[in-house]
Design a protein around this motif. Structure first.
Motif, mmCIF file in Angstrom:
data_model
loop_
_atom_site.group_PDB
_atom_site.id
_atom_site.type_symbol
_atom_site.label_atom_id
_atom_site.label_comp_id
_atom_site.label_asym_id
_atom_site.label_seq_id
_atom_site.Cartn_x
_atom_site.Cartn_y
_atom_site.Cartn_z
ATOM 1 N N ALA A 211 -12.980 0.738 -4.164
ATOM 2 C CA ALA A 211 -13.399 -0.227 -4.961
ATOM 3 C C ALA A 211 -13.218 -1.637 -4.315
ATOM 4 C CB ALA A 211 -13.150 -0.099 -6.385
ATOM 5 N N PRO A 212 -14.056 -1.850 -3.716
ATOM 6 C CA PRO A 212 -13.854 -3.344 -2.685
ATOM 7 C C PRO A 212 -13.265 -4.615 -3.719
ATOM 8 C CG PRO A 212 -15.909 -2.315 -1.932
ATOM 9 C CD PRO A 212 -15.494 -1.418 -3.297
ATOM 10 N N ASP A 213 -13.815 -4.715 -4.797
ATOM 11 C CA ASP A 213 -13.510 -6.056 -5.559
ATOM 12 C C ASP A 213 -11.777 -5.489 -6.142
ATOM 13 O OD1 ASP A 213 -14.354 -3.591 -7.479
ATOM 14 O OD2 ASP A 213 -14.986 -5.113 -8.916
ATOM 15 N N LEU A 214 -11.283 -4.582 -5.955
ATOM 16 C CA LEU A 214 -10.020 -4.216 -6.587
ATOM 17 C C LEU A 214 -8.882 -4.442 -5.611
ATOM 18 C CD1 LEU A 214 -10.624 -1.248 -9.094
ATOM 19 C CD2 LEU A 214 -10.544 -3.848 -9.631
ATOM 20 N N PRO B 146 -7.490 -13.387 -5.015
ATOM 21 C CA PRO B 146 -6.957 -12.544 -6.190
ATOM 22 C C PRO B 146 -5.651 -11.738 -5.432
ATOM 23 C CG PRO B 146 -9.348 -12.348 -5.892
ATOM 24 C CD PRO B 146 -8.804 -13.283 -4.651
ATOM 25 N N GLU B 147 -5.982 -11.388 -4.041
ATOM 26 C CA GLU B 147 -4.786 -10.433 -3.462
ATOM 27 C C GLU B 147 -3.324 -11.441 -3.293
ATOM 28 O OE1 GLU B 147 -8.765 -8.807 -2.377
ATOM 29 O OE2 GLU B 147 -7.773 -10.752 -2.369
ATOM 30 N N LEU B 148 -3.688 -12.448 -2.886
ATOM 31 C CA LEU B 148 -2.373 -13.480 -2.775
ATOM 32 C C LEU B 148 -1.817 -13.875 -4.005
ATOM 33 C CD1 LEU B 148 -0.930 -14.947 -0.741
ATOM 34 C CD2 LEU B 148 -2.356 -16.932 -0.805
ATOM 35 N N LEU B 149 -2.700 -13.914 -5.399
ATOM 36 C CA LEU B 149 -2.235 -14.246 -6.413
ATOM 37 C C LEU B 149 -1.239 -13.046 -6.887
ATOM 38 C CD1 LEU B 149 -4.866 -16.092 -8.209
ATOM 39 C CD2 LEU B 149 -2.682 -16.920 -7.694
ATOM 40 N N ALA B 150 -1.901 -11.653 -6.749
ATOM 41 C CA ALA B 150 -1.379 -10.835 -7.452
ATOM 42 C C ALA B 150 0.253 -10.347 -6.610
ATOM 43 C CB ALA B 150 -2.139 -9.380 -7.171
ATOM 44 N N GLY B 151 0.101 -10.261 -5.268
ATOM 45 C CA GLY B 151 1.122 -10.252 -4.595
ATOM 46 C C GLY B 151 2.385 -11.263 -4.524
ATOM 47 N N GLY B 152 1.838 -12.466 -4.619
ATOM 48 C CA GLY B 152 2.686 -13.439 -4.717
ATOM 49 C C GLY B 152 3.440 -13.627 -6.276
ATOM 50 N N ALA B 153 2.839 -13.124 -7.185
ATOM 51 C CA ALA B 153 3.464 -13.087 -8.461
ATOM 52 C C ALA B 153 4.578 -12.247 -8.522
ATOM 53 C CB ALA B 153 2.477 -12.638 -9.474
ATOM 54 N N VAL B 154 4.431 -11.140 -7.766
ATOM 55 C CA VAL B 154 5.462 -10.117 -7.884
ATOM 56 C C VAL B 154 6.633 -10.404 -6.893
ATOM 57 C CG1 VAL B 154 6.335 -7.941 -7.051
ATOM 58 C CG2 VAL B 154 3.999 -8.187 -8.146
ATOM 59 N N MET B 155 6.328 -11.237 -5.750
ATOM 60 C CA MET B 155 7.416 -11.871 -4.801
ATOM 61 C C MET B 155 8.044 -13.088 -5.597
ATOM 62 S SD MET B 155 4.956 -12.029 -1.277
ATOM 63 C CE MET B 155 5.788 -13.356 -0.678
ATOM 64 N N ALA B 156 7.333 -13.530 -6.418
ATOM 65 C CA ALA B 156 7.985 -14.858 -7.049
ATOM 66 C C ALA B 156 9.050 -14.459 -7.883
ATOM 67 C CB ALA B 156 7.035 -15.684 -7.773
ATOM 68 N N MET C 154 -10.656 4.608 -11.865
ATOM 69 C CA MET C 154 -10.345 4.381 -10.247
ATOM 70 C C MET C 154 -9.431 3.119 -10.070
ATOM 71 S SD MET C 154 -11.141 4.937 -7.058
ATOM 72 C CE MET C 154 -12.415 6.112 -7.398
ATOM 73 N N PRO C 155 -9.485 1.996 -11.193
ATOM 74 C CA PRO C 155 -8.149 1.084 -11.044
ATOM 75 C C PRO C 155 -6.831 1.701 -10.906
ATOM 76 C CG PRO C 155 -10.015 0.212 -12.449
ATOM 77 C CD PRO C 155 -10.134 1.804 -11.892
ATOM 78 N N ALA C 156 -6.549 2.353 -12.196
ATOM 79 C CA ALA C 156 -5.222 2.944 -12.072
ATOM 80 C C ALA C 156 -4.712 3.884 -10.845
ATOM 81 C CB ALA C 156 -5.230 3.789 -13.322
ATOM 82 N N LEU C 157 -5.849 4.623 -10.260
ATOM 83 C CA LEU C 157 -5.534 5.551 -9.114
ATOM 84 C C LEU C 157 -5.057 4.321 -7.709
ATOM 85 C CD1 LEU C 157 -5.269 8.095 -7.683
ATOM 86 C CD2 LEU C 157 -7.698 7.910 -7.250
ATOM 87 N N ILE C 158 -5.887 3.283 -7.844
ATOM 88 C CA ILE C 158 -5.609 2.174 -6.703
ATOM 89 C C ILE C 158 -4.133 1.803 -7.021
ATOM 90 C CG2 ILE C 158 -6.202 0.112 -5.814
ATOM 91 C CD1 ILE C 158 -9.154 0.845 -6.141
ATOM 92 N N LEU C 159 -3.877 1.451 -8.253
ATOM 93 C CA LEU C 159 -2.557 0.747 -8.274
ATOM 94 C C LEU C 159 -1.420 1.507 -8.084
ATOM 95 C CD1 LEU C 159 -1.088 -1.679 -9.491
ATOM 96 C CD2 LEU C 159 -1.406 -0.760 -11.883
ATOM 97 N N LEU C 160 -1.553 2.939 -8.801
ATOM 98 C CA LEU C 160 -0.492 4.050 -8.490
ATOM 99 C C LEU C 160 -0.298 4.311 -6.991
ATOM 100 C CD1 LEU C 160 1.573 6.128 -9.800
ATOM 101 C CD2 LEU C 160 -0.478 7.662 -9.935
ATOM 102 N N THR C 161 -1.590 4.563 -6.337
ATOM 103 C CA THR C 161 -1.242 4.905 -4.877
ATOM 104 C C THR C 161 -0.629 3.924 -4.330
ATOM 105 O OG1 THR C 161 -3.206 6.361 -5.181
ATOM 106 C CG2 THR C 161 -2.465 5.970 -3.140
ATOM 107 N N LEU D 244 -2.730 -0.165 4.611
ATOM 108 C CA LEU D 244 -3.346 1.138 4.189
ATOM 109 C C LEU D 244 -3.592 0.755 2.476
ATOM 110 C CD1 LEU D 244 -0.945 4.113 5.422
ATOM 111 C CD2 LEU D 244 -3.270 3.551 5.818
ATOM 112 N N ALA D 245 -3.068 0.300 1.818
ATOM 113 C CA ALA D 245 -3.228 0.098 0.514
ATOM 114 C C ALA D 245 -4.600 -0.877 0.293
ATOM 115 C CB ALA D 245 -1.998 -0.703 -0.239
ATOM 116 N N ALA D 246 -4.706 -1.611 1.261
ATOM 117 C CA ALA D 246 -5.895 -2.462 1.148
ATOM 118 C C ALA D 246 -7.068 -1.977 1.516
ATOM 119 C CB ALA D 246 -5.808 -3.796 1.952
ATOM 120 N N LEU D 247 -6.991 -0.961 2.586
ATOM 121 C CA LEU D 247 -7.993 -0.247 3.019
ATOM 122 C C LEU D 247 -8.347 0.798 2.086
ATOM 123 C CD1 LEU D 247 -6.841 0.249 6.770
ATOM 124 C CD2 LEU D 247 -9.039 -0.970 5.948
ATOM 125 N N LEU D 248 -7.492 1.328 1.424
ATOM 126 C CA LEU D 248 -7.737 2.217 0.175
ATOM 127 C C LEU D 248 -8.746 1.640 -0.923
ATOM 128 C CD1 LEU D 248 -7.425 5.010 -1.476
ATOM 129 C CD2 LEU D 248 -5.337 3.911 -2.433
#
Length: 187
Positions: free
Chosen positions: A71-74, A164-174, A1-8, A62-66
């Motif tokens: 998997a709400p924790d992902l 977690p969302e802000l760290l993940a997205g913020g790291a890419v943005m940085a 499931m994690p790989a599918l969320i990341l890829l989608t 849409l990505a967040a809703l997916l």
């Protein structure tokens, strides 16, 4: 499931609204500007920027809703994927935007209070940066404001949710902001 969320999420992010809009107009915005809301505004005006912003917000949401559905924790994987796709889109030779609006779309779903407070900080930083630093630094005001607002947003997120969302997205943005600074702000 994690790989599918990341890829989608990555594939959703790779559908960069500004590039799609500019190509529909017979050009590629990346030859002149970044394909986000600010660049679209500079190149095509307010109506086009609103359309591109809506598309970028929608992709993040849409990505967040997916992720919430599967998997709400992902949610952080959705943020990572959609921002990474926007910054380095597979469909457009890995040349995209700064990732700000897709991350806002994710936070709109996962942490609306954190988003509101972080946007408030950015709204204060943008005019100050434009007045004294934009010409010296060479980076557009919005990515610069994000570089200031995201760390403060992390403090808000630690208290109100969305860290977690802000760290993940913020790291890419940085990483993308550093990449753009090295290239002199060009896409």
């Amino acid at each position: 499931m994690p790989a599918l969320i990341l890829l989608t999420s990555y594939l959703l992010g790779s559908l960069v609204s500004g590039v799609l809009y500019s190509r529909a107009r017979g050009a590629d915005i990346r030859g002149r500007d970044l394909p986000g809301a600010s660049g679209t505004y500079r190149q095509y005006g307010a109506a086009a920027a609103a359309l591109v912003t809506g598309g970028d917000l929608l992709r993040g949401a849409l990505a967040a809703l997916l992720a919430q559905w599967a998997a709400p924790d992902l949610g952080w994987l959705a943020a990572l994927g959609v921002v990474l796709g926007h910054c380095y889109p597979v469909f457009f030779h890995f040349r995209g935007g700064a990732g700000i609006v897709p991350l806002i779309g994710v936070l709109l779903v996962t942490a609306p209070l954190t988003l509101l407070l972080t946007l408030g900080v950015a709204a204060l930083v943008i005019p100050a940066y434009r007045a004294w630093g934009q010409r010296r630094v060479g980076l557009n005001a919005v990515p610069f404001a994000a570089a200031v607002a995201v760390p403060l947003g992390m403090l808000f997120a630690a208290r109100y949710g969305g860290l977690p969302e802000l760290l993940a997205g913020g790291a890419v943005m940085a990483a993308r902001s550093l990449h753009l600074l090295r290239r002199g702000g060009a896409a």
